[in-house]
Enzyme design. Structure first.
Site, mmCIF file in Angstrom:
data_model
loop_
_atom_site.group_PDB
_atom_site.id
_atom_site.type_symbol
_atom_site.label_atom_id
_atom_site.label_comp_id
_atom_site.label_asym_id
_atom_site.label_seq_id
_atom_site.Cartn_x
_atom_site.Cartn_y
_atom_site.Cartn_z
ATOM 1 N N GLU A 227 0.170 5.203 0.689
ATOM 2 C CA GLU A 227 -0.770 6.244 1.095
ATOM 3 C C GLU A 227 -0.366 7.600 0.534
ATOM 4 O O GLU A 227 0.785 7.824 0.143
ATOM 5 C CB GLU A 227 -0.820 6.338 2.624
ATOM 6 C CG GLU A 227 -1.415 5.137 3.277
ATOM 7 C CD GLU A 227 -1.448 5.232 4.787
ATOM 8 O OE1 GLU A 227 -2.031 4.325 5.391
ATOM 9 O OE2 GLU A 227 -0.892 6.190 5.372
ATOM 10 N N ASN B 234 0.835 -1.192 0.000
ATOM 11 C CA ASN B 234 0.000 0.000 0.000
ATOM 12 C C ASN B 234 0.874 1.249 0.000
ATOM 13 O O ASN B 234 1.957 1.274 0.579
ATOM 14 C CB ASN B 234 -1.000 -0.004 1.157
ATOM 15 C CG ASN B 234 -0.393 -0.105 2.533
ATOM 16 O OD1 ASN B 234 0.531 -0.882 2.774
ATOM 17 N ND2 ASN B 234 -0.911 0.673 3.462
ATOM 18 N N CYS C 280 -10.571 -3.624 -4.446
ATOM 19 C CA CYS C 280 -9.570 -4.660 -4.742
ATOM 20 C C CYS C 280 -10.222 -6.010 -5.016
ATOM 21 O O CYS C 280 -9.717 -6.800 -5.812
ATOM 22 C CB CYS C 280 -8.542 -4.751 -3.626
ATOM 23 S SG CYS C 280 -7.381 -3.366 -3.686
ATOM 24 N N GLU D 269 -2.948 -4.904 -3.106
ATOM 25 C CA GLU D 269 -3.442 -5.797 -4.156
ATOM 26 C C GLU D 269 -3.432 -5.097 -5.516
ATOM 27 O O GLU D 269 -3.035 -5.676 -6.525
ATOM 28 C CB GLU D 269 -4.868 -6.266 -3.842
ATOM 29 C CG GLU D 269 -5.008 -6.991 -2.521
ATOM 30 C CD GLU D 269 -5.330 -6.084 -1.343
ATOM 31 O OE1 GLU D 269 -5.953 -6.575 -0.394
ATOM 32 O OE2 GLU D 269 -4.957 -4.888 -1.349
ATOM 33 N N CYS E 69 -3.828 0.505 -2.896
ATOM 34 C CA CYS E 69 -3.815 -0.706 -2.077
ATOM 35 C C CYS E 69 -2.725 -1.662 -2.562
ATOM 36 O O CYS E 69 -2.315 -1.630 -3.724
ATOM 37 C CB CYS E 69 -5.167 -1.407 -2.156
ATOM 38 S SG CYS E 69 -6.531 -0.459 -1.477
ATOM 39 N N CYS F 205 -10.293 -4.619 0.265
ATOM 40 C CA CYS F 205 -11.397 -3.670 0.185
ATOM 41 C C CYS F 205 -12.275 -4.034 -1.023
ATOM 42 O O CYS F 205 -11.898 -4.873 -1.854
ATOM 43 C CB CYS F 205 -10.871 -2.244 0.047
ATOM 44 S SG CYS F 205 -10.124 -1.875 -1.560
#
Length: 145
Positions: A56, A54, A101, A67, A65, A98
């Site tokens: 940010e 990830n 993803c 994935e 993310c 999420c």
């Protein structure tokens, strides 16, 4: 707590090669705001493993993310089919992808593709893309009669 469609196991020692790759890339995550680092490893149809973590951004919706990063690496390498996925985070229970993803995994993997969710202390839950995203939106809905 595992959902009904997942099984949880404690590993001793972790032997899954995707686990090692996901755990290693997790350390590279850029998570200065949430402090929640996630690593992902996916195996493509060729057998090649791609990883992502990830990333940010201070403008929260603009982050990426783990994935999604692994899938982007796979696609950038010219591959479009994944056959296995592994996601790891430092949390009390394995964290599922999420919603976005889940849809990304479905775009590149069949409903029976195994997805392993793990904690850094060795707890794993194994499920499938289909169980993570029942009733998935796919290209079939785009066809016109």
């Amino acid at each position: 707590m595992p959902a009904d469609n997942m099984s949880a196991d404690k590993l001793s020692p972790p032997e899954n090669p995707l686990r090692a790759r996901a755990a290693a890339v997790r350390e590279n995550a850029h998570a200065p705001y949430s402090k929640f680092k996630v690593g992902a490893a996916i195996r493509a149809a060729s057998g090649t493993v791609y990883v992502g973590c990830n990333v940010e951004n201070v403008a929260y919706p603009e982050g990426t993310c783990a994935e999604a990063g692994a899938i982007a690496a796979m696609v950038a390498a010219g591959e479009t089919q994944l056959t296995e996925a592994y996601v790891i985070a430092d949390c009390p229970a394995p964290v599922p992808p999420c919603g976005g993803c889940r849809q990304k995994l479905k775009e590149f993997g069949a409903t029976d593709v195994s997805v392993t969710l793990a904690t850094t202390d060795g707890v794993e839950q194994t499920t499938t893309i289909g169980d993570l995203l029942p009733g998935a939106f796919d290209a079939g809905y785009m066809e016109r009669s």
